[in-house]
Design a protein around this motif. Structure first.
Motif, PDB file in Angstrom:
ATOM      1  N   LYS A 186      15.189  45.938 111.635  1.00 12.97           N
ATOM      2  CA  LYS A 186      14.020  46.619 112.215  1.00 12.97           C
ATOM      3  C   LYS A 186      13.679  47.931 111.506  1.00 12.97           C
ATOM      4  O   LYS A 186      12.546  48.145 111.094  1.00 12.97           O
ATOM      5  CB  LYS A 186      14.266  46.962 113.695  1.00 12.97           C
ATOM      6  CG  LYS A 186      14.242  45.807 114.641  1.00 12.97           C
ATOM      7  CD  LYS A 186      14.470  46.268 116.070  1.00 12.97           C
ATOM      8  CE  LYS A 186      15.810  46.958 116.307  1.00 12.97           C
ATOM      9  NZ  LYS A 186      16.988  46.139 115.992  1.00 12.97           N
ATOM     10  N   THR A 187      14.682  48.814 111.431  1.00 13.57           N
ATOM     11  CA  THR A 187      14.422  50.156 110.913  1.00 13.57           C
ATOM     12  C   THR A 187      13.965  50.093 109.456  1.00 13.57           C
ATOM     13  O   THR A 187      12.998  50.750 109.063  1.00 13.57           O
ATOM     14  CB  THR A 187      15.686  51.028 111.088  1.00 13.57           C
ATOM     15  OG1 THR A 187      16.048  50.990 112.480  1.00 13.57           O
ATOM     16  CG2 THR A 187      15.445  52.454 110.677  1.00 13.57           C
ATOM     17  N   THR A 188      14.642  49.273 108.681  1.00 14.08           N
ATOM     18  CA  THR A 188      14.273  49.097 107.272  1.00 14.08           C
ATOM     19  C   THR A 188      12.850  48.541 107.152  1.00 14.08           C
ATOM     20  O   THR A 188      12.054  48.987 106.326  1.00 14.08           O
ATOM     21  CB  THR A 188      15.264  48.108 106.604  1.00 14.08           C
ATOM     22  OG1 THR A 188      16.592  48.513 106.927  1.00 14.08           O
ATOM     23  CG2 THR A 188      15.081  48.048 105.112  1.00 14.08           C
ATOM     24  N   ASP A 247      18.686  59.414 112.569  1.00 12.84           N
ATOM     25  CA  ASP A 247      18.887  59.986 111.224  1.00 12.84           C
ATOM     26  C   ASP A 247      18.367  59.055 110.134  1.00 12.84           C
ATOM     27  O   ASP A 247      17.783  59.489 109.151  1.00 12.84           O
ATOM     28  CB  ASP A 247      20.374  60.272 110.969  1.00 12.84           C
ATOM     29  CG  ASP A 247      20.883  61.382 111.885  1.00 12.84           C
ATOM     30  OD1 ASP A 247      20.032  62.128 112.412  1.00 12.84           O
ATOM     31  OD2 ASP A 247      22.108  61.481 112.073  1.00 12.84           O
ATOM     32  N   GLN A 248      18.603  57.763 110.321  1.00 12.43           N
ATOM     33  CA  GLN A 248      18.161  56.760 109.337  1.00 12.43           C
ATOM     34  C   GLN A 248      16.639  56.843 109.160  1.00 12.43           C
ATOM     35  O   GLN A 248      16.137  56.827 108.030  1.00 12.43           O
ATOM     36  CB  GLN A 248      18.558  55.371 109.862  1.00 12.43           C
ATOM     37  CG  GLN A 248      18.522  54.250 108.844  1.00 12.43           C
ATOM     38  CD  GLN A 248      18.817  52.889 109.501  1.00 12.43           C
ATOM     39  OE1 GLN A 248      19.252  52.817 110.670  1.00 12.43           O
ATOM     40  NE2 GLN A 248      18.580  51.819 108.770  1.00 12.43           N
ATOM     41  N   LEU A 249      15.911  56.997 110.263  1.00  9.27           N
ATOM     42  CA  LEU A 249      14.451  57.098 110.173  1.00  9.27           C
ATOM     43  C   LEU A 249      14.009  58.429 109.579  1.00  9.27           C
ATOM     44  O   LEU A 249      13.021  58.489 108.848  1.00  9.27           O
ATOM     45  CB  LEU A 249      13.814  56.908 111.548  1.00  9.27           C
ATOM     46  CG  LEU A 249      13.591  55.458 111.967  1.00  9.27           C
ATOM     47  CD1 LEU A 249      12.965  55.401 113.351  1.00  9.27           C
ATOM     48  CD2 LEU A 249      12.713  54.715 110.955  1.00  9.27           C
ATOM     49  N   ALA A 295       6.721  51.962 115.875  1.00  8.75           N
ATOM     50  CA  ALA A 295       7.735  52.387 116.845  1.00  8.75           C
ATOM     51  C   ALA A 295       8.991  51.528 116.757  1.00  8.75           C
ATOM     52  O   ALA A 295       8.947  50.309 116.910  1.00  8.75           O
ATOM     53  CB  ALA A 295       7.156  52.345 118.251  1.00  8.75           C
ATOM     54  N   ASP A 296      10.110  52.191 116.509  1.00  8.94           N
ATOM     55  CA  ASP A 296      11.410  51.527 116.467  1.00  8.94           C
ATOM     56  C   ASP A 296      11.922  51.363 117.904  1.00  8.94           C
ATOM     57  O   ASP A 296      11.545  52.127 118.790  1.00  8.94           O
ATOM     58  CB  ASP A 296      12.385  52.415 115.661  1.00  8.94           C
ATOM     59  CG  ASP A 296      13.570  51.640 115.099  1.00  8.94           C
ATOM     60  OD1 ASP A 296      13.603  50.402 115.247  1.00  8.94           O
ATOM     61  OD2 ASP A 296      14.474  52.281 114.509  1.00  8.94           O
ATOM     62  N   THR A 297      12.771  50.375 118.120  1.00 10.25           N
ATOM     63  CA  THR A 297      13.408  50.199 119.430  1.00 10.25           C
ATOM     64  C   THR A 297      14.873  49.845 119.215  1.00 10.25           C
ATOM     65  O   THR A 297      15.262  49.403 118.133  1.00 10.25           O
ATOM     66  CB  THR A 297      12.758  49.044 120.236  1.00 10.25           C
ATOM     67  OG1 THR A 297      12.874  47.832 119.494  1.00 10.25           O
ATOM     68  CG2 THR A 297      11.303  49.325 120.556  1.00 10.25           C
TER      69      THR A 297
HETATM   70 MG   LIG Z   1      17.675  50.286 113.591  1.00  7.57          MG
END
Ligand SMILES: [Mg+2]
Ligand SMILES: Nc1nc2c(ncn2[C@@H]2O[C@H](COP(=O)(O)OP(=O)(O)O)[C@@H](O)[C@H]2O)c(=O)[nH]1
Length: 290
Positions: free
Chosen positions: A100-102, A133-135, A176-178
């Motif tokens: 997701k985040t990637t 932090d990753q985002l 939007a990430d979840t």
């Molecule tokens: Mg993620």
């Protein structure tokens, strides 16, 4: 796109001067099932091939083209390009680790570069500090705004803040990430339904899409995940991540046959540019090795 296990197996199966006998059809059906196409589809396409008058005279390519013609109606793409300059929101769903985040970072890059959209990222996975932090790292690299709060904050509030500020600044697209933790399915669903309600109160359905990320390497599991998310909150489009490392890609077909959700993108690696709009025809070609 890379060639896959199915393409290689099909090549072996149809190459040379094989007699198209019952053994061939059985083997073909097994090969298609092993590649996650689903028993129903495998049986139907093999039956159609068996019953086709031209089959006896078909060469290697003819057989593959016949399969392609059968499978193409079960693959549908969708273009997620926002259709106006108004603020749109993509709520990105999926279980932990699917990508997701990637994928959010890749989409931010894609919609900015290809469609000149001003993107904002909402760190709606507040479950782990690392997810935020990753985002933030992606935001810095991509030079994009990331709306975030402390770990443990209410994800609905983070996403609402992002949406509200994007609307007031005239920004075009909120990604939007979840969190996708699965150990408590009921909680996950409740949380997503809450976010859905909050977003729906702020923007119209035409500017809001729920996008499910699936890991292409997980086969039948991906189908079960799609069913779960679709039942709980409704899914508008699917992104198939990790397609580059998938031994099989056939899962797209049972997902579309069962749930009728179109595919928007294919993730083809870990880099920002490794995101390809889903093209039914080239997808089937690479699946079958055409
Ligand atoms: Mg993620
Ligand atoms: N090979 C490959 N790896 C991917 C792809 N998308 C994501 N990943 C990797 O999958 C892992 C999990 O991704 P992440 O975005 O953190 O998943 P999340 O938990 O759903 O947010 C990371 O190591 C990513 O680099 C893809 O399309 N191809």
């Amino acid at each position: 796109m890379a060639g896959f296990g199915l393409a290689n197996k099909l090549k072996q199966l149809v190459s040379g001067k094989r007699i198209l006998d019952e053994d061939f059809f059985d083997e073909l059906e097994d090969t298609l099932i092993e590649s996650d196409l689903g028993a129903r589809t495998a049986m139907e396409v093999v039956d159609a091939l068996r019953e086709s008058k031209e089959t006896r005279n078909m060469d290697e390519r003819g057989i593959l083209l016949h399969l392609k013609e059968q499978l193409l109606p079960f693959t549908r793409g969708v273009d997620l390009k926002p259709d106006s300059e108004e603020t749109h929101l993509f709520l990105v769903l999926g279980v932990n680790g699917v990508g997701k985040t990637t994928t959010i970072a890749k989409m931010a890059r894609f919609f900015h570069e290809k469609h000149d959209r001003h993107c904002v990222i909402a760190a709606g996975d507040t479950f782990r500090a690392a997810a935020i932090d990753q985002l933030l790292v992606h935001g810095e690299r991509l030079d994009m705004r990331v709306v975030h709060q402390q770990p443990g904050a209410d994800p609905g509030a983070v996403i609402f803040d992002a949406l509200e500020s994007a609307v007031s600044r005239g920004e075009n697209l909120v990604l939007a990430d979840t969190a996708g933790r699965m150990h408590n399915r009921a909680n996950l669903i409740r949380e997503l339904q809450k976010i859905h309600k909050i977003v729906s109160s702020k923007i119209g359905a035409q500017n809001y899409k729920k996008i499910l990320v699936l890991d292409a390497t997980t086969g039948q599991n991906a189908l079960r995940q799609a069913e779960m998310f679709h039942e709980s909150v409704g899914v508008d489009a699917i992104i198939l991540a990790k397609y580059d490392s998938a031994a099989k890609g056939g899962i797209v077909i049972p997902i579309q046959r069962t749930l009728s959700i179109p595919i928007a993108f294919i993730g083809t690696g870990e880099g920002y540019d490794n995101l390809e709009p889903f093209e039914p025809e080239s997808f089937i070609d690479s699946l079958l090795g055409l």
